[in-house]
Design a protein around this motif. Structure first.
Motif, short mmCIF file in Angstrom:
data_model
loop_
_atom_site.label_atom_id
_atom_site.label_comp_id
_atom_site.label_asym_id
_atom_site.label_seq_id
_atom_site.Cartn_x
_atom_site.Cartn_y
_atom_site.Cartn_z
N GLY A 43 0.82 -1.21 0.00
CA GLY A 43 0.00 0.00 0.00
C GLY A 43 0.85 1.25 0.00
N LEU A 44 1.95 1.23 0.77
CA LEU A 44 2.87 2.37 0.80
C LEU A 44 3.58 2.53 -0.54
N ILE A 45 4.01 1.42 -1.14
CA ILE A 45 4.69 1.48 -2.44
C ILE A 45 3.74 2.04 -3.50
N ASN A 46 2.48 1.65 -3.42
CA ASN A 46 1.47 2.20 -4.34
C ASN A 46 1.45 3.73 -4.26
N GLU A 47 1.47 4.26 -3.02
CA GLU A 47 1.43 5.71 -2.84
C GLU A 47 2.74 6.37 -3.29
N ILE A 48 3.86 5.68 -3.09
CA ILE A 48 5.14 6.24 -3.54
C ILE A 48 5.15 6.37 -5.07
N ILE A 49 4.66 5.33 -5.75
CA ILE A 49 4.60 5.39 -7.22
C ILE A 49 3.67 6.51 -7.66
N SER A 50 2.54 6.66 -6.97
CA SER A 50 1.60 7.74 -7.31
C SER A 50 2.24 9.11 -7.08
N ALA A 51 2.99 9.24 -5.97
CA ALA A 51 3.62 10.52 -5.66
C ALA A 51 4.68 10.89 -6.69
N ARG A 52 5.36 9.90 -7.24
CA ARG A 52 6.40 10.18 -8.24
C ARG A 52 5.82 10.76 -9.51
N ARG A 53 4.53 10.56 -9.71
CA ARG A 53 3.88 11.04 -10.94
C ARG A 53 3.25 12.41 -10.77
N THR A 54 3.45 13.04 -9.60
CA THR A 54 2.92 14.38 -9.37
C THR A 54 4.05 15.41 -9.49
#
Length: 713
Positions: free
Chosen positions: A358-369
């Motif tokens: 779940g944390l990795i999912n958010e890290i990947i999402s954050a990299r795209r902002t």
């Protein structure tokens, strides 16, 4: 056992027989009448008779041997798609396998006679296999246990279980153009041992995937479904089919209402299927299972046909995986769910893995902002906090005071950073050493007297520990296009990514610093064991804060101390003297013990690296000696946990708020375990701050310097 004495299928034996031997001779050998259709009549003969007829001529025997190379397996193998993260160069692979093949079974990895696969080894070196692409082929053999019951009624062991071992073949195909390999193997029980062999012996990093539904459908594109298996994702009270898993089959399955209804059911997912008329398979059909990327066909395909099929499967998988990497992070993570995840050399448990993913999912999402941030779900935050110990996450509470600025809350009794109460229904912080001190929502009085409003849900700060970062970097390195070597900070419900600020792994010591070389001559000190024992005894009594005013020194008390004489007796008895005072006294600096959590570090001063004249703005975090663990401190010791928290917080403040520190140190007058030092080295390298670690050896020298100065004075 090879049916018919050869792995070549009957259909190809008939073709070889007709091409190689004159038709009249075949009719004579097999007593086939002249007016009978030869091809159709040969289909009626057993495989053994066809083989016997083919071997009646030298030409037939020669062509049979040549054809055997196209059928390396005695039965139709299963193909396993394998995600590859690291592969040796062609030169290294060929050299290594050539060496292994010379020793054959002598270089085997042995798993034990009780296992279904006893051993794996190489008897033939890796070689090139040319198809549409140049592939490297690794031939492997494994010894498979076969149990049978003795059936000879005259035998002594009649009716008893006997064991023999069968030598079986497996093949790995890999092309540098792709990120997947294909393993061809007839026994599922051999797959994981083969992966282990490749990792341990050939330095291959690879893992079995879990195909998404979209990938399975893409691989089956153009074929007709004949059989489909479905699994229930969650309960559906309206579903009359109240079973977890079901399989349906029909020659025209693709047009059946039941199949269409199940494929559109949001409460179910298709997990496997068998498809006929597949465009990549001339004969038979193709079966696909999402678990472990298993693909099989009942048809006995030639080696070149298998390789062509493999190429198409890899290409379709990688195209779909690239799409998921861009549009479906959950699907991407599911693809790698069979990949082992370890933290501190221990396998991560399923529940904790779910939170990590779940944390990795958010890290990947954050990299795209644009700002590299993501807002976290409160449930995920709660789970991360409740499992922070197992996940190696460092949690603290940061408060803001108009008079004192931002600081991390510490216990007013022992100065340790407050830690979360695990598995608490509401986010609550306490002191590890004084559990009765609890912080929840509500007012809190700062040491300056200001009343602050504490809201743990917004004041929460989470930093990754070294082992957490290692796991994160390692796992994300295998994800399609998601390599990550930075760090992160969680502030309340906001995740913020921090770029890697790598510095050379160069841990500094006091011997490197000019003040300690010129004023203290620390590099010239070699203490006797007797002196070390004497000073260690004193360090048991000297604390990070002296005992005056109940262990809560004030500015007035510390100012008075600066003007007092320091004597040998005062040092050795530990009476009314603190570690910061001794540290400063050794190099003619005045450091006090009023560190209360509002400073970025307990000791701050400027020094110079002797080797290159580089200016060092150093901050050091102090902890008193742990008298209960004199043989060495590990990661689980509360003092080390506190130092982790303070180190991460200082690095964050320095990196994000320009706090004018370019080196951070940690200090405790104990023997510090090597694993702890390695973790601090790792954090130092990735957070971008040179590291100084002061342990028992350093502090006995500091005491020796201080005592010498008292005598000179």
């Amino acid at each position: 056992m090879t049916i018919g004495g050869t792995p070549v299928p009957k259909r190809e034996l008939i073709s070889l027989l007709i091409r190689t031997i004159d038709a009249d001779q075949i009719r004579t050998l097999l007593k086939i009448q002249a007016d009978t259709n030869l091809q159709k009549r040969l289909d009626d003969f057993p495989k053994g008779q066809i083989l016997e007829a083919l071997q009646t001529t030298q030409e037939g025997r020669d062509v049979l041997e040549q054809t055997k190379a196209n059928y390396p397996f005695t039965s139709s193998p299963t193909l396993y798609l394998i995600s590859v993260s690291a592969w040796p160069t062609r030169e290294i692979l060929f050299e290594r396998t050539a060496q292994l093949s010379r020793h054959m079974r002598g270089e085997a990895i042995r798993f034990g006679n009780e296992r279904s696969v006893r051993s794996i080894y190489i008897i033939t070196p890796a070689r090139d296999q040319q198809a549409q692409e140049l592939f490297q082929e690794i031939p492997l053999v494994y010894e498979k246990k076969v149990e049978y019951i003795e059936s000879d009624p005259e035998g002594e062991d009649y009716g008893e279980v006997k064991v023999v071992y069968s030598l079986e073949k497996a093949i790995v195909w890999y092309s540098e153009r792709f990120k997947h390999a294909l393993l061809l193997c007839s026994d599922f029980s051999a797959v994981k041992p083969i992966l282990y062999y490749g990792s341990a012996v050939l330095d291959i990093r690879w893992q079995l995937p879990f195909l998404s539904e979209e990938m399975m459908h893409r691989l089956a594109e153009g074929a007709n479904p004949r059989t489909a298996s479905f699994s229930r994702l969650e309960e559906n009270p309206d579903d009359v089919l109240d079973v977890q898993t079901l399989t349906i089959s029909d020659q025209g399955l693709g047009q059946k209402r039941s199949y269409l209804r199940l494929t559109e059911d949001d409460f179910r997912q298709q997990t496997a299927g068998f498809y006929s008329s597949h465009p990549d398979v001339v004969l038979g059909g193709l079966g696909i299972s999402r678990q472990y990327g298993r693909i099989w066909t009942p048809s006995r395909l030639r080696k070149d046909s298998l390789l062509a099929l493999s190429i198409n499967l890899i290409q379709k998988t990688e195209q779909e995986l690239a799409r998921e990497a861009d549009h479906d992070i959950v699907g991407l993570l599911n693809y790698y769910r069979n990949s082992e995840m370890k933290l501190a050399r221990k396998k991560v448990k399923p529940e904790q893995r779910k939170y990590l993913e779940g944390l990795i999912n958010e890290i990947i999402s954050a990299r795209r902002t644009l700002n590299f941030e993501a807002v976290l779900n409160p449930i995920l935050i709660s789970n991360l906090v409740n499992h922070c110990k197992d996940l190696d996450l460092v949690c603290g509470l940061e408060v803001h005071c108009a008079n004192c600025g931002d600081y991390l809350l510490r216990c007013h009794e022992c100065n340790f950073p407050l830690a979360p109460v695990e598995n608490s229904q509401h986010l609550t912080f306490h002191c590890i050493n004084h559990p009765q001190i609890l912080i929840q929502d509500g007012p809190f009085v700062c040491e300056c007297g200001a009343e602050l409003d504490i809201t743990p849900s917004t004041d929460l700060r989470i930093f990754p520990g070294a082992e957490h970062l290692k796991t994160l970097h390692d796992f994300m390195s295998i994800l399609e296009g998601q390599n990550f070597d930075g760090s992160f900070l969680i502030m309340g419900n906001l995740l913020r990514l921090l770029p890697a600020r790598r510095v050379p792994g160069n841990r500094l010591s006091l011997n490197n610093l000019r003040a300690w070389r010129v004023r203290a001559h620390i590099h010239q000190r070699n203490l006797t064991d007797r002196k070390k024992a004497k000073y260690t005894k004193a360090l048991n009594k000297i604390k990070e804060k002296c005992a005056r005013n109940g262990g809560h020194p004030t500015i007035e008390i510390c100012t008075e101390c600066m003007h007092e004489e320091i004597t040998v007796q005062r040092i050795l008895t530990g009476r009314e003297i603190c570690l910061p005072r001794l540290f400063g006294y050794a190099i003619d600096e005045n450091f006090d013990g009023i560190h209360h959590g509002r400073e970025i570090a307990d000791i701050r001063y400027a020094d110079i690296i002797e080797e290159n004249d580089e200016q060092l703005n150093l901050g050091i975090h102090l902890k008193s000696r742990d008298t209960q663990k004199q043989n060495g401190l590990g990661r689980s010791v509360s003092a080390i946990k506190g130092l982790y928290t303070q180190y991460c917080y200082s690095a964050y403040l320095s990196g994000a708020r320009d706090a004018n520190l370019n080196a951070i140190g940690i200090s405790i007058p104990n023997v510090i375990g090597e694993d702890v030092k390695e973790n601090f080295d790792f954090l130092s390298t990735h957070l971008g701050f040179p590291l100084i670690i002061l342990d028992e050896d350093d502090w006995v020298k500091i005491l020796d310097i201080a005592i010498e100065k008292t005598q000179v004075a």
